[in-house]
Design a protein around this motif. Structure first.
Motif, mmCIF file in Angstrom:
data_model
loop_
_atom_site.group_PDB
_atom_site.id
_atom_site.type_symbol
_atom_site.label_atom_id
_atom_site.label_comp_id
_atom_site.label_asym_id
_atom_site.label_seq_id
_atom_site.Cartn_x
_atom_site.Cartn_y
_atom_site.Cartn_z
ATOM 1 N N SER A 1 0.736 -0.995 -0.013
ATOM 2 C CA SER A 1 -0.016 0.012 0.000
ATOM 3 C C SER A 1 0.999 1.359 -0.070
ATOM 4 O O SER A 1 2.095 1.320 0.469
ATOM 5 C CB SER A 1 -0.792 -0.005 1.203
ATOM 6 N N ILE A 2 0.605 2.216 -0.558
ATOM 7 C CA ILE A 2 1.065 3.531 -0.471
ATOM 8 C C ILE A 2 1.143 4.293 0.761
ATOM 9 O O ILE A 2 2.022 4.676 0.971
ATOM 10 C CB ILE A 2 0.530 4.511 -1.458
ATOM 11 N N LEU A 3 0.058 4.242 1.520
ATOM 12 C CA LEU A 3 -0.057 4.784 2.766
ATOM 13 C C LEU A 3 0.410 6.304 2.747
ATOM 14 O O LEU A 3 1.166 6.533 3.801
ATOM 15 C CB LEU A 3 0.747 4.130 3.758
ATOM 16 N N GLY A 4 -0.181 7.068 1.910
ATOM 17 C CA GLY A 4 0.078 8.465 1.793
ATOM 18 C C GLY A 4 -1.030 9.264 2.320
ATOM 19 O O GLY A 4 -0.796 10.423 1.977
ATOM 20 N N ASP A 5 -1.819 8.907 3.162
ATOM 21 C CA ASP A 5 -2.706 9.911 4.082
ATOM 22 C C ASP A 5 -2.161 10.984 4.653
ATOM 23 O O ASP A 5 -2.608 11.990 4.709
ATOM 24 C CB ASP A 5 -3.546 9.016 4.855
ATOM 25 N N LYS A 6 -0.967 10.959 5.406
ATOM 26 C CA LYS A 6 -0.503 12.038 5.954
ATOM 27 C C LYS A 6 0.025 12.979 5.146
ATOM 28 O O LYS A 6 0.048 14.172 5.547
ATOM 29 C CB LYS A 6 0.739 11.697 6.876
ATOM 30 N N THR A 7 0.536 12.493 3.803
ATOM 31 C CA THR A 7 0.675 13.436 2.868
ATOM 32 C C THR A 7 -0.399 14.434 2.387
ATOM 33 O O THR A 7 -0.228 15.422 2.247
ATOM 34 C CB THR A 7 1.584 12.819 1.669
ATOM 35 N N ARG A 8 -1.538 13.457 2.173
ATOM 36 C CA ARG A 8 -2.529 14.287 1.313
ATOM 37 C C ARG A 8 -3.272 15.200 2.680
ATOM 38 O O ARG A 8 -4.106 15.941 2.158
ATOM 39 C CB ARG A 8 -3.725 13.129 1.295
ATOM 40 N N MET A 9 -3.080 14.893 3.839
ATOM 41 C CA MET A 9 -3.644 15.596 5.053
ATOM 42 C C MET A 9 -2.596 16.225 5.780
ATOM 43 O O MET A 9 -2.548 16.179 6.965
ATOM 44 C CB MET A 9 -4.629 14.949 5.870
ATOM 45 N N ASP A 10 -1.719 17.074 5.037
ATOM 46 C CA ASP A 10 -0.396 17.708 5.700
ATOM 47 C C ASP A 10 -1.067 18.393 6.695
ATOM 48 O O ASP A 10 -0.254 18.317 8.088
ATOM 49 C CB ASP A 10 0.316 18.241 4.500
ATOM 50 N N ARG A 11 -1.797 19.488 6.754
ATOM 51 C CA ARG A 11 -2.323 20.202 7.980
ATOM 52 C C ARG A 11 -2.907 19.710 9.003
ATOM 53 O O ARG A 11 -2.375 19.960 10.184
ATOM 54 C CB ARG A 11 -3.063 21.594 7.455
ATOM 55 N N LEU A 12 -3.751 18.623 8.814
ATOM 56 C CA LEU A 12 -4.318 18.002 9.984
ATOM 57 C C LEU A 12 -3.215 17.258 10.568
ATOM 58 O O LEU A 12 -3.201 16.944 11.652
ATOM 59 C CB LEU A 12 -5.399 17.214 9.533
ATOM 60 N N SER A 13 -2.143 16.660 10.084
ATOM 61 C CA SER A 13 -1.424 15.623 10.634
ATOM 62 C C SER A 13 -0.304 16.492 11.464
ATOM 63 O O SER A 13 0.060 15.743 12.396
ATOM 64 C CB SER A 13 -0.499 14.969 9.518
ATOM 65 N N ARG A 14 -0.209 17.670 11.473
ATOM 66 C CA ARG A 14 0.697 18.440 12.108
ATOM 67 C C ARG A 14 -0.164 19.022 13.249
ATOM 68 O O ARG A 14 0.325 19.779 14.004
ATOM 69 C CB ARG A 14 1.258 19.416 11.049
ATOM 70 N N HIS A 15 -1.426 19.221 13.399
ATOM 71 C CA HIS A 15 -2.162 19.505 14.406
ATOM 72 C C HIS A 15 -2.005 18.757 15.615
ATOM 73 O O HIS A 15 -2.176 17.590 15.762
ATOM 74 C CB HIS A 15 -3.649 19.647 14.082
ATOM 75 N N THR A 16 -1.851 19.522 16.933
ATOM 76 C CA THR A 16 -1.552 18.771 18.071
ATOM 77 C C THR A 16 -2.665 18.000 18.720
ATOM 78 O O THR A 16 -2.682 17.093 19.170
ATOM 79 C CB THR A 16 -1.111 19.778 19.082
ATOM 80 N N GLY A 17 -4.007 18.341 17.980
ATOM 81 C CA GLY A 17 -5.071 17.746 18.599
ATOM 82 C C GLY A 17 -5.786 16.420 17.510
ATOM 83 O O GLY A 17 -6.920 15.877 17.856
ATOM 84 N N ALA A 18 -4.983 16.384 16.551
ATOM 85 C CA ALA A 18 -5.344 15.064 15.512
ATOM 86 C C ALA A 18 -4.159 14.087 15.474
ATOM 87 O O ALA A 18 -2.995 14.345 15.847
ATOM 88 C CB ALA A 18 -5.227 15.966 14.394
ATOM 89 N N TYR A 19 -4.605 13.207 14.984
ATOM 90 C CA TYR A 19 -3.957 11.856 14.939
ATOM 91 C C TYR A 19 -4.288 10.991 13.414
ATOM 92 O O TYR A 19 -5.460 10.659 13.581
ATOM 93 C CB TYR A 19 -3.787 10.962 15.969
ATOM 94 N N ILE A 20 -3.323 10.743 12.898
ATOM 95 C CA ILE A 20 -3.631 10.161 11.542
ATOM 96 C C ILE A 20 -3.015 8.859 11.418
ATOM 97 O O ILE A 20 -1.740 8.939 11.570
ATOM 98 C CB ILE A 20 -3.383 10.846 10.241
#
Length: 335
Positions: A103-122
């Motif tokens: 699998s590519i597992l590229g979701d953190k790349t596609r949701m870059d801003r959310l992945s860097r938010h302290t209140g979020a976990y991807i």
């Protein structure tokens, strides 16, 4: 009673997860996703060591047609919640290759801003060819995220299909994201998906597509009215709304609709009963998967399975071949 070293380690890992340790959460999810027998035993010990939950997190399933903008929607919706102080976990299931299994597992790349938010976990996970676009251990990952204190656990699936309804059997609410297209394109949306959706959102309702999105929403709303209303929910549900993941239009209203339905189900006891039913389904799925694993792991049974498959391919009756294989399994278990 003295705990074994493995159980003691899992109790410590569970405590770290409950304390909000993200590294521990990632380690726990990696553990429950593993297929190694020793890891499976440790994963069960970890789940058993998790503290009892108080107020339940909202388990939200999301699916949609390819290109509808699921990742953009999740990022915009998640950022809105996280900015308001809520903790958001996203379990994004990537399709595994039927050739390589990767699998590519590229979701953190596609949701870059959310992945860097302290209140979020991807957390991207491979589907490993599991039907429904849901990894086999997604339920366990949801439990770990809840134990870590997340307010919303969102499961993004790989796309619309008949088996995609599996996601509705492990979530509290089911969200269907569609593109601005009505009329004949309604035929492309599976009836079973429409019937299970609690909220249908027509995305890309901005700019030149806004009017088309509103027409599409009216078409989908008309289709839903022709389906029987579910007596467990208040009047008006399921609903259809328009949103724009790009501009944020309609996101607050969608959030309000989801929270209204979630709180109503919780107060009416529907949520607790739904989760009990889902746990029973989880149990049956584990039994089915365990029996298949038993067939694959036992050399004699695996050979018998291959022989039976060849016999069916050569014209033997499938039901008789299956009965013969099950007799061999029973003999193995009783012996």
């Amino acid at each position: 009673m003295t705990l074994t070293t493995g159980v003691r380690d899992m109790a410590e890992l569970a405590a770290r997860i409950a304390a909000g340790d993200r590294r521990a959460l990632s380690k726990g999810i990696t553990l429950v996703e593993s297929t190694r027998p020793d890891h499976r035993a440790e994963a069960r010990a970890l789940l058993a060591a998790l503290p009892a939950l108080g107020r339940p997190a909202m388990r939200l399933g999301l699916t949609g047609t390819p290109g509808v903008g699921k990742s953009t929607f999740i990022e915009s919706f998640g950022l809105m919640l996280a900015d308001d102080g809520l903790r958001v976990a996203v379990l994004a299931v990537d399709p595994s290759s039927g050739v390589s299994g990767g699998s590519i597992l590229g979701d953190k790349t596609r949701m870059d801003r959310l992945s860097r938010h302290t209140g979020a976990y991807i957390r991207p996970s491979p589907s490993n060819r599991t039907l429904g676009g849901v990894a086999r251990r997604t339920r366990e990952a949801v439990r770990l995220c809840e134990a870590a204190g997340f307010d919303l656990v969102l499961i993004e699936t790989v796309g619309v299909g008949q088996s995609e309804t599996m996601v509705a059997n492990m979530t509290d609410l089911f969200l269907l994201l569609l593109a601005p297209a009505g009329g004949d394109e309604l035929q492309g949306v599976k009836r079973g998906i429409m019937e299970m959706a609690d909220l249908v959102l027509v995305n890309k309702a901005d700019g030149a597509l806004k009017a088309e999105a509103e027409r599409a929403a009216a078409d989908y709303a008309g289709a839903l009215r022709l389906m029987r209303h579910r007596p467990i929910d208040p009047d008006g549900f399921p609903k259809v709304r328009t949103v724009s993941a790009m501009t944020g239009a309609g996101l607050a209203e969608a959030r309000s609709e989801l929270e209204t339905l979630f709180n109503w189900r919780r107060k009416q006891g529907v949520l607790a009963e739904r989760r009990r039913t889902q746990d029973l389904g989880w149990f049956r799925d584990e039994v089915d998967a365990g029996l298949r694993d038993l067939l694959d792991s036992d050399e004699d049974l695996r050979a018998k399975l291959a022989d039976s498959a060849r016999a069916v391919a050569d014209g033997a009756a499938p039901d008789a071949a299956a009965a013969d294989l099950l007799d061999a399994l029973r003999a193995r278990l009783s012996g």
